[in-house]
Structures are given as C-alpha cells and as structure tokens.
Design an enzyme around this catalytic site. Structure first.
Site, PDB file in Angstrom:
ATOM      1  N   PRO A  33      30.073  35.016  31.739  1.00  0.00           N
ATOM      2  CA  PRO A  33      28.680  34.663  32.026  1.00  0.00           C
ATOM      3  C   PRO A  33      27.701  35.751  31.584  1.00  0.00           C
ATOM      4  O   PRO A  33      28.048  36.930  31.563  1.00  0.00           O
ATOM      5  CB  PRO A  33      28.637  34.484  33.550  1.00  0.00           C
ATOM      6  CG  PRO A  33      29.859  35.144  34.078  1.00  0.00           C
ATOM      7  CD  PRO A  33      30.871  35.177  32.970  1.00  0.00           C
ATOM      8  N   ASP A  34      26.466  35.353  31.229  1.00  0.00           N
ATOM      9  CA  ASP A  34      25.436  36.349  30.913  1.00  0.00           C
ATOM     10  C   ASP A  34      24.704  36.742  32.196  1.00  0.00           C
ATOM     11  O   ASP A  34      25.034  36.264  33.280  1.00  0.00           O
ATOM     12  CB  ASP A  34      24.487  35.847  29.811  1.00  0.00           C
ATOM     13  CG  ASP A  34      23.754  34.578  30.200  1.00  0.00           C
ATOM     14  OD1 ASP A  34      23.776  34.203  31.385  1.00  0.00           O
ATOM     15  OD2 ASP A  34      23.156  33.955  29.306  1.00  0.00           O
ATOM     16  N   PHE A  35      23.723  37.633  32.058  1.00  0.00           N
ATOM     17  CA  PHE A  35      22.967  38.078  33.226  1.00  0.00           C
ATOM     18  C   PHE A  35      21.723  37.243  33.441  1.00  0.00           C
ATOM     19  O   PHE A  35      21.431  36.796  34.528  1.00  0.00           O
ATOM     20  CB  PHE A  35      22.522  39.542  33.025  1.00  0.00           C
ATOM     21  CG  PHE A  35      23.593  40.545  33.332  1.00  0.00           C
ATOM     22  CD1 PHE A  35      24.810  40.160  33.833  1.00  0.00           C
ATOM     23  CD2 PHE A  35      23.357  41.894  33.116  1.00  0.00           C
ATOM     24  CE1 PHE A  35      25.790  41.093  34.111  1.00  0.00           C
ATOM     25  CE2 PHE A  35      24.322  42.838  33.386  1.00  0.00           C
ATOM     26  CZ  PHE A  35      25.546  42.441  33.885  1.00  0.00           C
ATOM     27  N   ARG A  36      20.966  37.046  32.343  1.00  0.00           N
ATOM     28  CA  ARG A  36      19.625  36.490  32.499  1.00  0.00           C
ATOM     29  C   ARG A  36      19.496  35.044  32.074  1.00  0.00           C
ATOM     30  O   ARG A  36      18.438  34.455  32.231  1.00  0.00           O
ATOM     31  CB  ARG A  36      18.629  37.324  31.687  1.00  0.00           C
ATOM     32  CG  ARG A  36      18.454  38.693  32.247  1.00  0.00           C
ATOM     33  CD  ARG A  36      17.454  39.496  31.448  1.00  0.00           C
ATOM     34  NE  ARG A  36      17.350  40.838  31.983  1.00  0.00           N
ATOM     35  CZ  ARG A  36      18.260  41.766  31.821  1.00  0.00           C
ATOM     36  NH1 ARG A  36      19.338  41.518  31.110  1.00  0.00           N
ATOM     37  NH2 ARG A  36      18.120  42.961  32.360  1.00  0.00           N
ATOM     38  N   ASN A 102      27.317  44.205  24.503  1.00  0.00           N
ATOM     39  CA  ASN A 102      28.440  43.662  25.280  1.00  0.00           C
ATOM     40  C   ASN A 102      29.510  44.719  25.510  1.00  0.00           C
ATOM     41  O   ASN A 102      29.678  45.649  24.730  1.00  0.00           O
ATOM     42  CB  ASN A 102      29.040  42.459  24.567  1.00  0.00           C
ATOM     43  CG  ASN A 102      28.060  41.298  24.513  1.00  0.00           C
ATOM     44  OD1 ASN A 102      27.101  41.279  25.270  1.00  0.00           O
ATOM     45  ND2 ASN A 102      28.283  40.366  23.622  1.00  0.00           N
ATOM     46  N   ASP A 104      32.733  43.635  26.277  1.00  0.00           N
ATOM     47  CA  ASP A 104      33.974  42.856  26.343  1.00  0.00           C
ATOM     48  C   ASP A 104      34.959  43.120  25.211  1.00  0.00           C
ATOM     49  O   ASP A 104      36.097  42.639  25.259  1.00  0.00           O
ATOM     50  CB  ASP A 104      33.650  41.355  26.432  1.00  0.00           C
ATOM     51  CG  ASP A 104      32.714  40.885  25.313  1.00  0.00           C
ATOM     52  OD1 ASP A 104      32.859  41.366  24.175  1.00  0.00           O
ATOM     53  OD2 ASP A 104      31.849  40.034  25.583  1.00  0.00           O
ATOM     54  N   HIS A 121      26.478  49.847  25.400  1.00  0.00           N
ATOM     55  CA  HIS A 121      26.646  49.881  26.861  1.00  0.00           C
ATOM     56  C   HIS A 121      28.081  50.189  27.267  1.00  0.00           C
ATOM     57  O   HIS A 121      28.504  49.838  28.359  1.00  0.00           O
ATOM     58  CB  HIS A 121      26.169  48.554  27.468  1.00  0.00           C
ATOM     59  CG  HIS A 121      24.684  48.350  27.321  1.00  0.00           C
ATOM     60  ND1 HIS A 121      24.060  47.152  27.566  1.00  0.00           N
ATOM     61  CD2 HIS A 121      23.701  49.212  26.948  1.00  0.00           C
ATOM     62  CE1 HIS A 121      22.747  47.279  27.347  1.00  0.00           C
ATOM     63  NE2 HIS A 121      22.512  48.513  26.963  1.00  0.00           N
TER      64      HIS A 121
END
Ligand code: NAD
Ligand code: ZN
Length: 259
Positions: A33-36, A102, A104, A121
């Site tokens: 899932p994304d954040f925003r 990302n 991941d 990040h």
C-alpha cells in the site's frame, strides 16, 4: 491515452540519459500500500517520528509492531508489470538510473543492478544499527518479538550486539536526515538527464519532490505518470494519468514495435 503513450515511446527512443523517479504508487500493483493514495496507510496510522523512536520505548515498540504486521506482504511482494517494463528499458540501454523513494527493493528484484538504483529513503530489506550502521538480517531479528509483533511489558526493542545502539529497519524515518551521498547523486543524475519520468509519486514530500524540479529546471523533458494529479503537473511537459504498470508496459511494447 494511446497517443500519449506513443509520444512517450518516441521520446524514450530519442533519449540518451533517461532517469526514472519512483514513489509508492509504483508498487501498489505489487500489493504494497502507498501512504497518501485513496486507500493509503495514513488513513489508518500517523507515522512514528525518529525523535519518538529514540526517546520512547513504547513508540519504538509500536513502530516495530507495524513493520512486523506488514512484513509478510512486504516479503512476498514481487515486481509488477511496471518494474519489469523499467528493467527492460535498462536492458535496452535507454534507462540509466532509477531514483526511488521506495524501500521495497523491487527495482533490483526486477533486474536493475544495485548501483543504478538510488534509494533516497533507504531499504526495508534489512535492519541496521542507528549508531554504528552494522547490518542485521530480518530472520535474526524477528524472534525477538512475539508472533504478532508485540513485545512483553518491560522488554525493549532489539539493540546492536556490537555497540548497543538501537536497531531499526534500514529505512529513513520521518524526522531522520536524508542520506547525503544518495541525495547528492540524485540531484546530479536529475540535472544530467534529458528525459525524466516521475512514476507513482504524489510529489508532495520534500526534499524528494525537489529532485524532479531540478530535472525540469535543467531542461530535461519532464513526464509525470500517476493516477491522480500532483502539485508539479503544471511544470511537466507531459502528464499521463492512469495505472503505472499498465502505462509503462504499453510504452515498452510500443518501443519494441518501433525499434
Ligand atoms: P505517496 O504515497 O505519497 O504517493 C503515491 C502516489 O501514487 C499517489 O498519488 C497515488 O494516488 C499514486 N498511485 C498509487 N497507486 C498507483 C498506481 N498503480 N499507478 C499510478 N499511480 C498510483 O508516495 P510517495 O510520494 O512515494 O511518498 C511516500 C513515502 O512513503 C515515500 O517516500 C516512501 O519512502 C514511503 N513508502 C514506500 C513504499 C514502498 O517502498 N513500496 C510504500 C509506502 C510508502
Ligand atoms: Zn551498533
């Protein structure tokens, strides 16, 4: 959309130094899932700030509990059509660098070498010591916690066996400084690019969102692929709204036809 994809394919075919910038929307089609976005994680949780992680045992425990809760989805995620399309563009020697927000590791898993992926990040693929940087593997850390990611009262989160520093997944948290080397390299690659494509990012998080701006200011042809509008749309030479995997997949198919 078809004429836009055709135009983008042409731009890629004529580019010498294409750079792609990716955000959480790149990986939603892989089940992360994304954040925003509309069903983003922030509808459920406020992020734990680094300062709280450092100063409060309960904040640390909550941070780890959330990480462990989402860990199975994270570990099982596989590159989607979009990651694979970008890896093909690398193989075809159009794509030179990926700059990603990302954590991941899915660009590398799709086949792009580590040294071509600039992770702004950090990464969630392993854990590291906040003080000395020593790397730890997830399988060695998970047994520290209960099955559901909680800790028994009074037990603290894991610490480094070398320096006793606090351990944390090797990601950059809110309140934590961006990694200097990666950030500097990202600005250079952005400025040197002749085609810069931002994919699946809300382009709201700074300083990360200033990297596409740097590319646009340096004269790069700036493209945004996202399923909703972004604050940088007015600055872009081209905006394609839709699913990232589908758009990138069709673009690569069109390139292969035209080559
Ligand atoms: P974001 O959550 O702010 O924005 C993602 C954007 O992508 C949204 O505008 C959303 O509508 C769009 N989107 C979602 N699915 C899409 C799809 N299939 N196709 C096209 N667009 C799609 O993400 P961000 O701007 O990257 O910033 C959030 C921060 O959270 C990042 O810095 C990242 O470090 C972190 N994060 C990483 C992951 C990951 O590693 N996969 C996941 C969640 C959050
Ligand atoms: Zn240490």
């Amino acid at each position: 959309m078809n004429s836009q994809i055709h135009k983008l394919a042409k731009k890629i075919l004529n580019s010498d130094s294409m750079v792609v910038f990716t955000g959480a929307g790149m990986s939603t089609e892989s089940g992360i899932p994304d954040f925003r976005g509309p069903s983003g994680l922030w509808k459920r949780y406020q992020p734990v700030q680094l300062q709280d992680f450092l100063s409060s045992r309960d904040a640390r425990a909550e941070y780890w509990r959330r990480k462990i809760e989402s860990f199975p989805d994270f570990r099982n995620a596989r590159p989607n059509k979009g990651h694979i399309a970008l890896a093909e563009l690398y193989e075809l020697d159009y794509l030179k660098f990926i700059i990603t927000q990302n954590i991941d590791g899915l660009h590398q898993e799709a086949g792009i070498p580590d040294e071509r992926v600039i992770e702004l990040h950090g990464t969630g693929r392993y854990v590291s010591c906040l003080d000395c940087g020593k790397r730890f593997e997830w399988e060695d850390i998970l047994p520290w916690f209960n099955q559901d990611g909680t800790l028994d009262p009074g037990k603290d989160t894991p610490a480094c066996d070398y320096c006793q520093g606090l351990l944390k997944p090797a990601t950059i948290s809110f309140g934590q400084a961006m990694p200097e080397k990666e950030t500097a390299e990202a600005y250079i690659r952005a400025a040197e690019s002749d085609l810069f494509i931002a994919v699946g990012s809300s382009l709201q998080v700074y300083p990360a969102a200033s990297i596409p701006q740097e590319a646009a200011k340096s004269g790069s042809f700036f493209v945004i692929i996202n399923n909703e509008s972004t604050p940088l749309d007015p600055m872009a030479d081209m905006v394609i709204n839709g699913q990232a995997g589908e758009i990138l997949g069709e673009t690569v198919a069109s390139i292969k036809q035209d080559q």
